[in-house]
Scaffold this motif. Structure first.
Motif, PDB file in Angstrom:
ATOM      1  N   GLU A   1      78.341  75.164  60.819  1.00 22.33           N
ATOM      2  CA  GLU A   1      77.347  75.986  61.515  1.00 22.33           C
ATOM      3  C   GLU A   1      77.937  77.217  62.193  1.00 22.33           C
ATOM      4  OE1 GLU A   1      74.541  73.871  63.899  1.00 22.33           O
ATOM      5  OE2 GLU A   1      74.433  72.174  62.517  1.00 22.33           O
ATOM      6  N   ILE A   2      79.261  77.259  62.361  1.00 22.58           N
ATOM      7  CA  ILE A   2      79.859  78.417  63.032  1.00 22.58           C
ATOM      8  C   ILE A   2      81.022  78.983  62.222  1.00 22.58           C
ATOM      9  CG2 ILE A   2      79.193  77.603  65.316  1.00 22.58           C
ATOM     10  CD1 ILE A   2      82.052  76.680  65.739  1.00 22.58           C
ATOM     11  N   SER A   3      80.932  78.908  60.911  1.00 20.11           N
ATOM     12  CA  SER A   3      82.044  79.279  60.046  1.00 20.11           C
ATOM     13  C   SER A   3      82.357  80.775  60.030  1.00 20.11           C
ATOM     14  CB  SER A   3      81.764  78.818  58.614  1.00 20.11           C
ATOM     15  OG  SER A   3      80.562  79.376  58.125  1.00 20.11           O
ATOM     16  N   ASN A   4      81.550  81.588  60.686  1.00 23.64           N
ATOM     17  CA  ASN A   4      81.785  83.037  60.675  1.00 23.64           C
ATOM     18  C   ASN A   4      82.581  83.528  61.883  1.00 23.64           C
ATOM     19  OD1 ASN A   4      79.773  82.524  62.554  1.00 23.64           O
ATOM     20  ND2 ASN A   4      78.715  84.453  62.188  1.00 23.64           N
ATOM     21  N   ILE A   5      83.211  82.618  62.622  1.00 23.51           N
ATOM     22  CA  ILE A   5      83.873  83.041  63.859  1.00 23.51           C
ATOM     23  C   ILE A   5      85.263  83.637  63.640  1.00 23.51           C
ATOM     24  CG2 ILE A   5      82.642  81.257  65.136  1.00 23.51           C
ATOM     25  CD1 ILE A   5      85.316  79.787  65.443  1.00 23.51           C
ATOM     26  N   LYS A   6      85.781  83.547  62.424  1.00 23.24           N
ATOM     27  CA  LYS A   6      87.149  84.020  62.201  1.00 23.24           C
ATOM     28  C   LYS A   6      87.204  85.539  62.059  1.00 23.24           C
ATOM     29  CE  LYS A   6      88.687  79.741  59.985  1.00 23.24           C
ATOM     30  NZ  LYS A   6      89.323  79.153  58.806  1.00 23.24           N
ATOM     31  N   THR A   7      86.851  86.232  63.110  1.00 22.22           N
ATOM     32  CA  THR A   7      86.852  87.690  63.106  1.00 22.22           C
ATOM     33  C   THR A   7      87.437  88.209  64.416  1.00 22.22           C
ATOM     34  OG1 THR A   7      84.672  87.914  64.144  1.00 22.22           O
ATOM     35  CG2 THR A   7      84.712  87.655  61.750  1.00 22.22           C
ATOM     36  N   GLN A   8      87.888  89.450  64.380  1.00 18.82           N
ATOM     37  CA  GLN A   8      88.417  90.064  65.590  1.00 18.82           C
ATOM     38  C   GLN A   8      87.319  90.242  66.627  1.00 18.82           C
ATOM     39  OE1 GLN A   8      91.685  90.691  66.303  1.00 18.82           O
ATOM     40  NE2 GLN A   8      90.857  91.087  68.349  1.00 18.82           N
ATOM     41  N   LYS A   9      86.106  90.499  66.171  1.00 11.74           N
ATOM     42  CA  LYS A   9      84.987  90.667  67.102  1.00 11.74           C
ATOM     43  C   LYS A   9      84.757  89.388  67.898  1.00 11.74           C
ATOM     44  CE  LYS A   9      81.533  92.535  69.169  1.00 11.74           C
ATOM     45  NZ  LYS A   9      81.820  93.409  70.327  1.00 11.74           N
ATOM     46  N   PHE A  10      84.895  88.254  67.244  1.00 12.30           N
ATOM     47  CA  PHE A  10      84.768  86.972  67.950  1.00 12.30           C
ATOM     48  C   PHE A  10      85.832  86.863  69.035  1.00 12.30           C
ATOM     49  CE2 PHE A  10      86.247  82.649  68.602  1.00 12.30           C
ATOM     50  CZ  PHE A  10      85.084  81.988  68.937  1.00 12.30           C
ATOM     51  N   LEU A  11      87.049  87.208  68.695  1.00  9.31           N
ATOM     52  CA  LEU A  11      88.137  87.126  69.672  1.00  9.31           C
ATOM     53  C   LEU A  11      87.894  88.068  70.845  1.00  9.31           C
ATOM     54  CD1 LEU A  11      91.208  86.930  67.264  1.00  9.31           C
ATOM     55  CD2 LEU A  11      90.322  85.099  68.722  1.00  9.31           C
ATOM     56  N   ASP A  12      87.339  89.239  70.558  1.00  8.83           N
ATOM     57  CA  ASP A  12      87.012  90.182  71.642  1.00  8.83           C
ATOM     58  C   ASP A  12      85.965  89.589  72.580  1.00  8.83           C
ATOM     59  OD1 ASP A  12      88.766  91.956  70.502  1.00  8.83           O
ATOM     60  OD2 ASP A  12      87.220  93.137  69.483  1.00  8.83           O
ATOM     61  N   ASP A  13      84.947  88.971  72.005  1.00  7.39           N
ATOM     62  CA  ASP A  13      83.892  88.357  72.819  1.00  7.39           C
ATOM     63  C   ASP A  13      84.424  87.157  73.593  1.00  7.39           C
ATOM     64  OD1 ASP A  13      82.137  90.229  71.866  1.00  7.39           O
ATOM     65  OD2 ASP A  13      81.148  88.904  70.426  1.00  7.39           O
TER      66      ASP A  13
END
Length: 286
Positions: free
Chosen positions: A68-80
């Protein structure tokens, strides 16, 4: 005869030349593909430490969470994520974090009590159903702001249950075991030491039953609570994740930043987010 042989030889020579050309072309394509693979390998080697940590933490999450949260592997996620962790620094430092993971596997001791509890008293912002209710100071302040906003929309919030001590929760759990049996009680009541209520940051609103979901109060909270930092703890259809059946009345204060983070990246499921933050803090080797 010689002429026929010569023509056949030319045809054969052309065929061989064509095959060689194709093989050479194929070899070039293979070489280019290898270059691309090598570049990908180099990119993996150059991945940032935070991204490496993110991959490790993600792999430790439950299968349902991964789906359900497989799209978290991004730099934007880390920024948030950094925004949320930065907000945590403003929480009272003499108490447990508002992001503290407490559930059926993670608990607090029988002696734990929030350091800055304030007793709730009758007031014009929200109603209380008992005289022995209390919350953390910072949590009560947020409740008051939310209640004032609700009143502007014609809704009066009713607070029915707040902080519970270890002993109080033990009595409550044992009561429900005597009424419904252990198996059913486990779905509706927390064992002592595992209740969000002991953190002094959770509230049961209204009637504390399924009919609450049909009230204006519930509908207002569902739409607006996150704007004030309040998150529904036990959503419908996630008993396998939270350990408890749907409770439309139970909200936990985690702050506006965490609520926005939860909604954007975790399907608005509090348990997924709190578990992630807990694992992120514990993961130091990567």
């Amino acid at each position: 005869m010689k002429k026929t042989f010569f023509i056949s030889f030319v045809i054969l020579l052309s065929f061989v030349f064509c095959c060689c050309a194709k093989n050479k072309e194929k070899k070039i394509e293979t070489t280019n593909e290898q270059v691309q693979i090598e570049k990908q390998i180099e990119q993996k080697v150059e991945i940032s430490p935070e991204m490496k940590k993110l991959n490790i933490v993600f792999e430790k999450m439950s299968d349902r969470a991964k789906n359900e949260i497989s799209n978290i592997k991004t730099q934007k996620f880390l920024d948030d994520l950094q925004v949320v962790l930065q907000a945590e620094k403003s929480f009272p430092q003499d108490d447990l974090s508002l992001y503290y993971l407490i559930d059926k596997k993670h608990f607090v001791g029988k002696d734990y009590e929030p350091t800055n509890l304030v007793k709730l008293v009758k007031n014009s912002d929200y109603d209380i159903t008992k005289n022995n209710l209390s919350l953390r100071v910072d949590v009560e302040e947020s409740l008051r702001k939310m209640a004032q906003a609700a009143q502007q929309d014609g809704v009066k919030l009713v607070v029915s249950s707040t902080y519970r001590s270890y002993q109080y929760q033990e009595n409550t759990f044992n009561y429900w075991v005597s009424v419904d049996g252990l198996e059913e009680a486990e779905r509706e009541s927390a064992r002592p030491g595992t209740s969000q209520h002991q953190l002094g940051a959770a509230i049961d609103f209204g009637t504390i039953d399924d009919d609450f979901a049909l009230t204006d109060q519930s509908k207002w909270l569902e739409e607006n609570a996150a704007n004030f930092g309040w998150s529904l703890s036990f959503p419908q259809g996630y008993e396998d994740v939270t350990g408890y059946r749907w409770e439309s009345w139970h909200y936990r204060y985690i702050g506006k930043e965490a609520c926005a983070f939860q909604k954007k990246w975790f399907g608005n499921i509090q348990q997924f987010m709190i578990e992630f933050i807990d694992e992120w803090k514990k993961t130091t080797e990567f």
